[in-house]
Design an enzyme around this catalytic site. Structure first.
Site, PDB file in Angstrom:
ATOM      1  N   SER A 250       0.879  -1.134   0.173  1.00 27.00           N
ATOM      2  CA  SER A 250       0.216  -0.087   0.065  1.00 27.00           C
ATOM      3  C   SER A 250       0.679   1.260   0.070  1.00 27.00           C
ATOM      4  CB  SER A 250      -0.993  -0.097   1.182  1.00 27.00           C
ATOM      5  OG  SER A 250      -0.229   0.385   2.288  1.00 27.00           O
ATOM      6  N   LYS A 251       0.165   2.270  -0.046  1.00 26.58           N
ATOM      7  CA  LYS A 251       0.986   3.559   0.043  1.00 26.58           C
ATOM      8  C   LYS A 251       1.783   3.877   1.068  1.00 26.58           C
ATOM      9  CE  LYS A 251      -1.893   6.880  -2.802  1.00 26.58           C
ATOM     10  NZ  LYS A 251      -3.022   6.260  -2.935  1.00 26.58           N
ATOM     11  N   ARG A 252       1.727   3.160   2.104  1.00 28.22           N
ATOM     12  CA  ARG A 252       2.525   3.204   3.325  1.00 28.22           C
ATOM     13  C   ARG A 252       3.922   2.543   3.263  1.00 28.22           C
ATOM     14  NH1 ARG A 252      -0.850  -0.002   6.790  1.00 28.22           N
ATOM     15  NH2 ARG A 252      -2.422   0.820   5.473  1.00 28.22           N
ATOM     16  N   ASP A 253       3.827   1.435   2.015  1.00 27.10           N
ATOM     17  CA  ASP A 253       5.300   1.116   1.799  1.00 27.10           C
ATOM     18  C   ASP A 253       6.142   2.129   0.902  1.00 27.10           C
ATOM     19  OD1 ASP A 253       4.817  -1.075   3.016  1.00 27.10           O
ATOM     20  OD2 ASP A 253       2.998  -1.770   1.651  1.00 27.10           O
TER      21      ASP A 253
END
Ligand code: GLU
Length: 484
Positions: A250-253
Site C-alpha cells: 500500500s501507499k505506506r510502503d
C-alpha cells in the site's frame, strides 16, 4: 475463438503497481495466444475519476511496453448501453427499484450485527406493491436498482489460477445494487459490477484476468451473465502483491505507482521483467527476460496462488542488469533527464561528446538511474568541492611537488588524450619524484575529483581533460598542497 482480454483501470489514482502487474499478465496471455489486449477506462465514479489519472495510466502502460490492440474505451461514454441492459433486467423482473434511506439501511445492518449476523440487505423492497412504490416516490426518496440474488444458489467456476471455486450466493450481501440515483422513470447511475459485465459481453472478452480482490465480484458477475443469457468468460485471479511483512502493498510502503518507480530511476524493461516475476516463474527458471520472451512461454499453470512478496533487492538487481548491459547512447537518453533534474545544466547539443564516455564509465556501476546524478557530479563544473579527507591527502609531504610535476608534464605540449599517455605521466612523475605510485594516484584522485572515492581514475581524468577541467583542478590542488 480469438482470445480477448482487457485491463480495466479506474482513473482514481496514478497507475498502481498492482494494476500494472495485472496488465502484464493480460498482455503476456494475449500475446502468447495471438489474441487481443483491450484497454477500458472505468470512469463511472464521476467524483473520483480524473483525466490526469487516465493520462498517467496510459502513459505508464505505454512506458512499460504494454501495447494494446483496442481502446481506450471509456465507460463514461457507454452509460446508455448499461441503462438499456438494466431496463432489460427490470423488464424481465430480475431487478427492481428499492427506496431504503441510508438511515434505514444502517438500522438494518445494526440489528443484524446485534444478532451476531453478517450485515446484508434483507431484500425488503423486492416485492413492493405499486402503492408502496408510489408512496416512497411521493416522499421524494431516490431509488437504487437492485439485481435479485437467489440465496439458494452456489456459484462455481474453474479459475485458471486457483482451480475450482465455489461461492454461496447467500454470502453476497443480498440483492445487489446495479444503479443508484434512480427514480420511478429513470435508471440513474449504473454501477461497477453491471457495467463490467455489459462491457465484457459487448467486447467479447474471453478471459477476465484480474486481482484476487475481485473474487466476490466474479461470483456476482456470473449471476449477471446468466441473467443476461450470455456466455460466462474464463476467470484468472492473480495473487496480490504483498510487502515484506505479508500485508497488501500500500501507499505506506513508500511507492506504489509506476510513475514513482520511474522517478526512482528504474527502467521500464527491468520493472516489467520484475512485475512478471511477481507471481509467475519461467519454466526454465530464467529470471532475466523481455516481455516478448516471457510471452512465448507464459501460462497460468505457473502463476502462484499465494501472494507475491515485493522484494526491493531483486528489483534493484534486475535494474542493474539492464543498466550494465546498455550502450552509452541508450543510457544517456535515460540518464539525461535525471542530470537535468538535478540542475546540472547539461544538454545533448553541447555535452554529448563527454557525456557518452561518462556513460561508458559509470554505466557498469549503476543500480538505478538516479545513481548517475551522484557519480556525474565530479564532471559538471570546472571546480569541485574538496572533501576534508582529500585535503588531508593533498597536504601529505611531497604531494605539492607531485602536483607541480604533473602540471608541468601536462603543459609540455603533448596532447595526452589516451589512457596510456596519462599512465605515462603518472609513471614519469612517480620515478622523477622518487615516491610511491600509490601516493601519486591517490593524490591525483584527491586533486581531480576532490574526493578519495569515485569512478575509475584514468577514465575520469580523460573526461575531465576533454572538458579542460583537469588543469584548473590540479592548480587548485597545488594551492591546497602548498597551504601548510
Ligand atoms: N475497475 C476495476 C479495478 O480497477 C477493474 C476490475 C476488473 O478488471 O474487472 O479494479
Amino acid at each position: 475463438m480469438t482470445v480477448r482480454v482487457r485491463i480495466a483501470p479506474s482513473p482514481t489514482g496514478n497507475l498502481h503497481i498492482g494494476t500494472a502487474r495485472t496488465a502484464v499478465f493480460n498482455w503476456l496471455f494475449a500475446r502468447h495466444q495471438g489474441g487481443q489486449f483491450i484497454i477500458r477506462i472505468e470512469d463511472t465514479d464521476e467524483d473520483r475519476s480524473k483525466p490526469e489519472f487516465t493520462d498517467n495510466i496510459l502513459e505508464g502502460l505505454t512506458w512499460l511496453g504494454l501495447t494494446w490492440d483496442k481502446g481506450p474505451f471509456f465507460q463514461s461514454q457507454r452509460l446508455d448501453l448499461y441503462r438499456q441492459t438494466i431496463q432489460t433486467l427490470l423488464d424481465k423482473g430480475l431487478a427492481y427499484r428499492a427506496y431504503d434511506t441510508p438511515a434505514e439501511l444502517e438500522a438494518m445492518r445494526n440489528t443484524m450485527k446485534a444478532k451476531g449476523q453478517a450485515p446484508r440487505y434483507d431484500n425488503r423492497h423486492r416485492d413492493l406493491t405499486p402503492e408502496q412504490q408510489a408512496a416512497f416516490e411521493a416522499e421524494g426518496r431516490p431509488a437504487v436498482i437492485r439485481f435479485k440474488i437467489d440465496d439458494s444458489r452456489t456459484i462455481t467456476w474453474k479459475d485458471l489460477v486457483r482451480g475450482p471455486m465455489s461461492w454461496q450466493a447467500s454470502d453476497l450481501g443480498g440483492d445487489m445494487v446495479i444503479a443508484r440515483a434512480a427514480s420511478k422513470t429513470t435508471i440513474g447511475q449504473p454501477l461497477y459490477n453491471l457495467a463490467v459485465v455489459v462491457d465484457d459481453m459487448n467486447m467479447a472478452i474471453t478471459h477476465v484476468i484480474r486481482g484476487e480482490d475481485h473474487i466476490a465480484n466474479t461470483a456476482k458477475q456470473i449471476l449477471l451473465y446468466e441473467a443476461l443469457g450470455a456466455n460466462v468468460p474464463e476467470f484468472a485471479h492473480t495473487p496480490l502483491i504483498l510487502n515484506q511483512t505479508g500485508q497488501k502493498l500500500s501507499k505506506r510502503d513508500g511507492v506504489t505507482s509506476i510513475s514513482d518507480f520511474q522517478k526512482m530511476g528504474f527502467v521500464a524493461p527491468a520493472l516489467a521483467n520484475y512485475m512478471t516475476l511477481l507471481g509467475w516463474s519461467a519454466p526454465d527458471g530464467q529470471e532475466l527476460f523481455t516481455l516478448a520472451e516471457a510471452a512465448k512461454v507464459f501460462s497460468f499453470d505457473r502463476v502462484n496462488k499465494a501472494g507475491a512478496k515485493f522484494d526491493w533487492d531483486k528489483l534493484d538487481w534486475l535494474n542493474s542488469q539492464y543498466l550494465h548491459s546498455m550502450e552509452p547512447e541508450a543510457l544517456l537518453e535515460l540518464v539525461l533527464p535525471f542530470l537535468q533534474g538535478a540542475g546540472y545544466g547539461v544538454d545533448l547539443d553541447h555535452d554529448r561528446d563527454w557525456l557518452l564516455p561518462l556513460m561508458a564509465l559509470i554505466g557498469p556501476s549503476l543500480t538505478r538511474l538516479t545513481d548517475a546524478v551522484d557519480q556525474s557530479r565530479f564532471f559538471i563544473a570546472k571546480t569541485v568541492d574538496v572533501t576534508e579527507a582529500a585535503k588531508a591527502q593533498l597536504q601529505l609531504p611531497g604531494v605539492a611537488d607531485v602536483m607541480a610535476a604533473v602540471l608541468s608534464a601536462l603543459t609540455a605540449g603533448d596532447p595526452l588524450d589516451t589512457p596510456a599517455a596519462l599512465k605515462g605521466v603518472v609513471n614519469q612523475v612517480t620515478k622523477a619524484q622518487g615516491v610511491k605510485k600509490g601516493l601519486v594516484m591517490k593524490s591525483l584522485r584527491a586533486a581531480l575529483m576532490g574526493a578519495l572515492q569515485g569512478p575509475d581514475l584514468m577514465d575520469s581524468w580523460l573526461i575531465l581533460r576533454q572538458r579542460q577541467f583537469d588543469l584548473p583542478r590540479l592548480q587548485q590542488a597545488l594551492g591546497i598542497a602548498k597551504a601548510d
